[in-house]
Design an enzyme around this catalytic site. Structure first.
Site, PDB file in Angstrom:
ATOM      1  N   ARG A   1      31.467   5.601  -4.849  1.00 13.76           N
ATOM      2  CA  ARG A   1      31.063   5.305  -3.471  1.00 13.76           C
ATOM      3  C   ARG A   1      30.660   3.837  -3.390  1.00 13.76           C
ATOM      4  O   ARG A   1      30.156   3.271  -4.372  1.00 13.76           O
ATOM      5  CB  ARG A   1      29.857   6.156  -3.054  1.00 13.76           C
TER       6      ARG A   1
ATOM      7  N   GLY B   1      23.788 -26.573   2.696  1.00 17.72           N
ATOM      8  CA  GLY B   1      24.637 -27.126   3.751  1.00 17.72           C
ATOM      9  C   GLY B   1      23.796 -27.918   4.745  1.00 17.72           C
ATOM     10  O   GLY B   1      24.182 -29.003   5.195  1.00 17.72           O
TER      11      GLY B   1
ATOM     12  N   ALA C   1       3.426 -23.667   9.756  1.00 17.73           N
ATOM     13  CA  ALA C   1       2.701 -24.607   8.891  1.00 17.73           C
ATOM     14  C   ALA C   1       2.989 -26.054   9.290  1.00 17.73           C
ATOM     15  O   ALA C   1       2.077 -26.893   9.327  1.00 17.73           O
ATOM     16  CB  ALA C   1       3.102 -24.363   7.432  1.00 17.73           C
ATOM     17  N   VAL C   2       4.248 -26.339   9.592  1.00 24.54           N
ATOM     18  CA  VAL C   2       4.608 -27.713   9.965  1.00 24.54           C
ATOM     19  C   VAL C   2       3.920 -28.080  11.281  1.00 24.54           C
ATOM     20  O   VAL C   2       3.288 -29.143  11.397  1.00 24.54           O
ATOM     21  CB  VAL C   2       6.148 -27.857  10.090  1.00 24.54           C
TER      22      VAL C   2
ATOM     23  N   GLN D   1      19.531  -7.584   4.620  1.00 24.67           N
ATOM     24  CA  GLN D   1      18.846  -8.424   3.626  1.00 24.67           C
ATOM     25  C   GLN D   1      18.291  -9.713   4.223  1.00 24.67           C
ATOM     26  O   GLN D   1      17.456 -10.380   3.631  1.00 24.67           O
ATOM     27  CB  GLN D   1      19.819  -8.795   2.490  1.00 24.67           C
TER      28      GLN D   1
ATOM     29  N   GLY E   1      19.441 -24.245   3.970  1.00 22.68           N
ATOM     30  CA  GLY E   1      20.012 -24.221   2.629  1.00 22.68           C
ATOM     31  C   GLY E   1      20.740 -25.518   2.299  1.00 22.68           C
ATOM     32  O   GLY E   1      20.544 -26.538   2.969  1.00 22.68           O
TER      33      GLY E   1
ATOM     34  N   ARG F   1      27.329  10.191  -9.598  1.00 13.71           N
ATOM     35  CA  ARG F   1      28.341   9.306  -9.030  1.00 13.71           C
ATOM     36  C   ARG F   1      28.180   7.863  -9.502  1.00 13.71           C
ATOM     37  O   ARG F   1      27.077   7.441  -9.849  1.00 13.71           O
ATOM     38  CB  ARG F   1      28.203   9.289  -7.510  1.00 13.71           C
TER      39      ARG F   1
ATOM     40  N   ASP G   1      19.963 -20.627  -3.910  1.00 18.54           N
ATOM     41  CA  ASP G   1      20.956 -21.420  -4.639  1.00 18.54           C
ATOM     42  C   ASP G   1      20.705 -22.919  -4.504  1.00 18.54           C
ATOM     43  O   ASP G   1      21.635 -23.703  -4.336  1.00 18.54           O
ATOM     44  CB  ASP G   1      22.368 -21.059  -4.154  1.00 18.54           C
TER      45      ASP G   1
ATOM     46  N   ARG H   1      27.404 -15.382  -0.980  1.00 23.50           N
ATOM     47  CA  ARG H   1      28.805 -15.832  -0.919  1.00 23.50           C
ATOM     48  C   ARG H   1      29.125 -16.729  -2.105  1.00 23.50           C
ATOM     49  O   ARG H   1      30.176 -16.639  -2.702  1.00 23.50           O
ATOM     50  CB  ARG H   1      29.023 -16.582   0.405  1.00 23.50           C
TER      51      ARG H   1
ATOM     52  N   ARG I   1      25.019 -22.714  12.499  1.00 19.41           N
ATOM     53  CA  ARG I   1      25.800 -23.614  11.639  1.00 19.41           C
ATOM     54  C   ARG I   1      26.572 -24.489  12.625  1.00 19.41           C
ATOM     55  O   ARG I   1      27.378 -23.976  13.388  1.00 19.41           O
ATOM     56  CB  ARG I   1      26.748 -22.824  10.742  1.00 19.41           C
TER      57      ARG I   1
ATOM     58  N   GLU J   1      28.630 -10.471  -2.880  1.00 21.88           N
ATOM     59  CA  GLU J   1      29.800 -10.491  -1.982  1.00 21.88           C
ATOM     60  C   GLU J   1      30.824 -11.562  -2.363  1.00 21.88           C
ATOM     61  O   GLU J   1      32.008 -11.407  -2.109  1.00 21.88           O
ATOM     62  CB  GLU J   1      29.347 -10.708  -0.528  1.00 21.88           C
TER      63      GLU J   1
HETATM   64  O1  F6P Z   1      22.164 -16.902   4.233  1.00 22.28           O
HETATM   65  C1  F6P Z   1      23.129 -17.005   3.215  1.00 22.28           C
HETATM   66  C2  F6P Z   1      24.121 -15.915   3.390  1.00 22.28           C
HETATM   67  O2  F6P Z   1      23.360 -14.787   3.421  1.00 22.28           O
HETATM   68  C3  F6P Z   1      25.219 -15.737   2.375  1.00 22.28           C
HETATM   69  O3  F6P Z   1      24.849 -15.078   1.225  1.00 22.28           O
HETATM   70  C4  F6P Z   1      26.241 -15.003   3.180  1.00 22.28           C
HETATM   71  O4  F6P Z   1      27.489 -15.063   2.684  1.00 22.28           O
HETATM   72  C5  F6P Z   1      26.142 -15.678   4.487  1.00 22.28           C
HETATM   73  O5  F6P Z   1      24.795 -16.065   4.606  1.00 22.28           O
HETATM   74  C6  F6P Z   1      26.618 -14.906   5.645  1.00 22.28           C
HETATM   75  O6  F6P Z   1      26.117 -15.448   6.810  1.00 22.28           O
HETATM   76  P1  F6P Z   1      26.720 -15.279   8.254  1.00 22.28           P
HETATM   77  O7  F6P Z   1      27.033 -13.851   8.436  1.00 22.28           O
HETATM   78  O8  F6P Z   1      25.614 -15.757   9.115  1.00 22.28           O
HETATM   79  O9  F6P Z   1      27.923 -16.134   8.324  1.00 22.28           O
END
Ligand code: F6P
Length: 327
Positions: free
Chosen positions: A251, A108, A26-27, A259, A106, A167, A134, A176, A76, A227
């Protein structure tokens, strides 16, 4: 800061999310339609520092709207957190005459964009691309809908086998720092308990509710845990429950990075397309250093420096819904 842009760069940063390609498309196409030159910056801010930048044409983004991941790759980038790294990045943009940036990522990534735009005269527009949802100030983030539907599909399958064997299943989903995937997928699959980083997990309450269900001979239970839950995720939870209720069959299933992948849902493709279009409109109109959100089906432009300070809140109402519907 009022200036006209003529050459823009686009990059993805942080964890990838389904729909990033639709946003890139789109951009690129909106920019070209408006007479701008577009450059794809590879591997997020790292590509800016290393001058890994490619010219993009309309055909560069053909046949990608349905693809997960990102054709520009993502990273990152630690070096971008340093002043020196940002200076290198700026010099590379300047050299090519790039005078506007779109960053899909996101919170960050928004932080990086906000610092960069406060140091240098390159306007930055953020697009919220994260499966975690988030980011405060938008009802949607690109990728959340696909990710949560992937989780739902998996949890439905787990319920089938949990039901056959009577179960308890603990399903760990991503998040995270954020519990949105856990909350939505848990509610949508009728989970008996949902544990998220935004709420302190009181293990005594979890155990009490399992014991009460055991008394009622309700042996099939699903606990969906993010997580980043403060108790420590699926494994820790299972160990603790087994210690106190040794007869219970438990389990654990960690859904993990599945995901983050997969073909984006219709919703993610559409919001990514709308947001991408509006990111370029922002640059053309001189609406700089904002991120593009959608609230109540209208576009919202939130200054990056406000966005990085705010956190999404999960209201008590959500937790009540979980409690009442899972009895
Ligand atoms: O994209 C966000 C996220 O899915 C978090 O929920 C998760 O903790 C993190 O990324 C894990 O990312 P990576 O495995 O790339 O460090």
């Amino acid at each position: 800061m009022e200036k006209k842009v003529s050459k823009i760069g686009i990059l993805c940063s942080g964890g990838d999310s389904p729909g990033m390609n639709a946003a890139i498309r789109a951009v690129v196409r909106t920019a070209i339609y408006n007479g701008l030159e577009v450059y794809g910056i590879m591997r997020g801010f790292c590509g800016m520092i290393e001058d890994d930048i490619i010219r993009m044409e309309s055909r560069s983004v053909a046949n990608i709207i349905q693809r997960g991941g990102t054709i520009l790759k993502t990273a990152r980038c630690k070096e971008f957190m340093e002043k020196e790294g940002r200076k290198k990045a700026y010099d590379n943009l300047k050299k090519r005459g790039i005078d506007g940036l779109v960053i899909v990522g996101g919170d960050g990534s928004f932080k990086g964009a906000q610092i960069f735009s406060s140091e240098y005269d390159i306007p930055c527009i953020g697009l919220p691309g994260t499966i975690d949802k988030d980011i405060a100030g938008t009802d949607f983030t690109i990728g959340f809908d696909t990710a949560v539907n992937t989780a739902v599909e998996a949890i439905d399958k787990i319920r089938d086998t949990a039901d056959s064997h009577d179960r308890l299943f603990i399903i760990e989903v991503m998040g995270r720092d954020a519990g949105y995937i856990a909350l939505h997928s848990g509610i949508a699959t009728g989970a008996e308990n949902i544990l998220i980083p935004e709420r302190k997990t009181v293990m005594d309450d979890v155990i009490k509710s399992l014991q009460e269900k055991e008394k009622r001979k309700k042996l099939v239970n699903l606990i969906v845990v993010a997580e980043g839950d403060d108790f420590g995720g699926g494994g820790e939870l299972a160990k603790h429950i087994k210690k106190i209720m040794p007869l219970l069959e438990v389990r654990v299933c960690i859904l993990g990075h599945i995901q983050r992948g997969g073909s984006p849902s219709c919703l993610d493709r559409v919001i990514a397309s709308r947001m991408g279009y509006h990111a370029v409109e922002c640059l053309l109109e001189g609406r700089f250093n904002v991120f593009v959100g959608i609230m109540n089906n209208r576009m919202h432009y939130i200054p990056l420096n406000e966005a990085v300070k705010k956190k999404q809140r999960i209201s008590e109402e959500w937790m009540n819904i979980v409690k009442i519907l899972s009895t």
